[in-house]
Design a protein around this motif. Sequence first.
Motif, mmCIF file in Angstrom:
data_model
loop_
_atom_site.group_PDB
_atom_site.id
_atom_site.type_symbol
_atom_site.label_atom_id
_atom_site.label_comp_id
_atom_site.label_asym_id
_atom_site.label_seq_id
_atom_site.Cartn_x
_atom_site.Cartn_y
_atom_site.Cartn_z
ATOM 1 N N THR A 1 -2.158 -10.513 25.829
ATOM 2 C CA THR A 1 -0.991 -10.545 24.963
ATOM 3 C C THR A 1 0.023 -11.546 25.520
ATOM 4 O O THR A 1 -0.071 -11.970 26.676
ATOM 5 N N LYS A 2 0.989 -11.918 24.723
ATOM 6 C CA LYS A 2 2.031 -12.853 25.157
ATOM 7 C C LYS A 2 3.278 -12.124 25.655
ATOM 8 O O LYS A 2 4.350 -12.704 25.742
ATOM 9 N N SER A 3 3.103 -10.869 25.989
ATOM 10 C CA SER A 3 4.219 -10.066 26.484
ATOM 11 C C SER A 3 4.505 -10.387 27.944
ATOM 12 O O SER A 3 3.802 -11.162 28.580
ATOM 13 N N GLN B 1 -0.735 -8.450 28.940
ATOM 14 C CA GLN B 1 -1.585 -7.266 28.975
ATOM 15 C C GLN B 1 -2.995 -7.618 28.533
ATOM 16 O O GLN B 1 -3.179 -8.450 27.648
#
Length: 344
Positions: free
Chosen positions: A238-240, A244
């Motif tokens: 993910t780009k969080s 993640q």
Amino acid sequence: MRKMIGMCVTSCLLLGSMGAVATQAEKPAAHPIVSMPQDSFNGMNYILVVNGKPLQDRSVYSSENELMIPLRSLTEALEYKVTWNQEKKSVELQRAAQWFSLTIGEDRYNVARMLVQLGKAPELKDGRTYVPLSFAEKVLKMKTTVDETGVITISASEDAVQNMLQTNGVITEVRDLESDGKALHVMGKATTTSGHGSIALNIDDKTEIIDGVTSKPLTAKDIKEDMKVQAFYSPKLTKSIPPQGHAERIVVFQQLGKVTGTVTEIREGKGNTLVHVDGATDNKVENDVVLGFNEETNVLSVDGKAVDKEQVKKEDKVIAYYGPVMTMSLPPMSNANTVILETK
């Protein structure tokens, strides 16, 4: 008064080396702290991890300040065909179009018909062939690292295992998932180009979990906070912040110590920097730890970005993971593995 006593003890420690005598009730001698593994130190055994998998073979040894590794165990793990010539005392290695040869006692390694010298000849010990660790890097073109706890990591390339990403560090958080898996937060050093110093990973029954010391399989239930690990994961993230993803493989090593507190003193030692951390910022010396910052120490910001060790200053708030070797002094002394700098 208690803090003054603690500072006096710390000053004595920091003015000497990590093996200095620490002041305590009966002034016991502190055990030495080593920044690089020694096979004579408390019977420490080296651990070979090849492409993310620990080998059962623990027969690494030192010869004239060179680490010697078992040739057959290494190369068979890499799927080379190994042929021993008893008459010539030589070995041939072949995998597809790759071909190498070497002769016991001769510092001349034949790489595709070209001779390479490593400064150390192959040795025959107990009927087995050993080569210097540099053989993996300079002949087989592998990436090699050795940490202070005796873990030797040998990877095929920057994309260490089947293009997986890799982060070596410590598990700072573990949460149970409804699907019987676990969510981990690993902070440390990315050892592949696109890896992350801070990564959130889910583990499930598809994740291969290995005990790096015994090579035995583990389960998600065995994963705990403060464990030193090598985490391998897919590039699909993910780009969080932190990113993640799913852990494909987790190699578990030692349980590390942890201290949260304030830096009260920094001194230069022999080959490293000594940092006194006031544990819990409570002015109680019994909760303090003196940490050795060396080449293997990872210093990170809270969001996982690498921080220069020299940026750590007095009065900084830190969360530090250390060990597994520790002195019996007061305060105890150990090598810092991963340090998270909370001060902005």
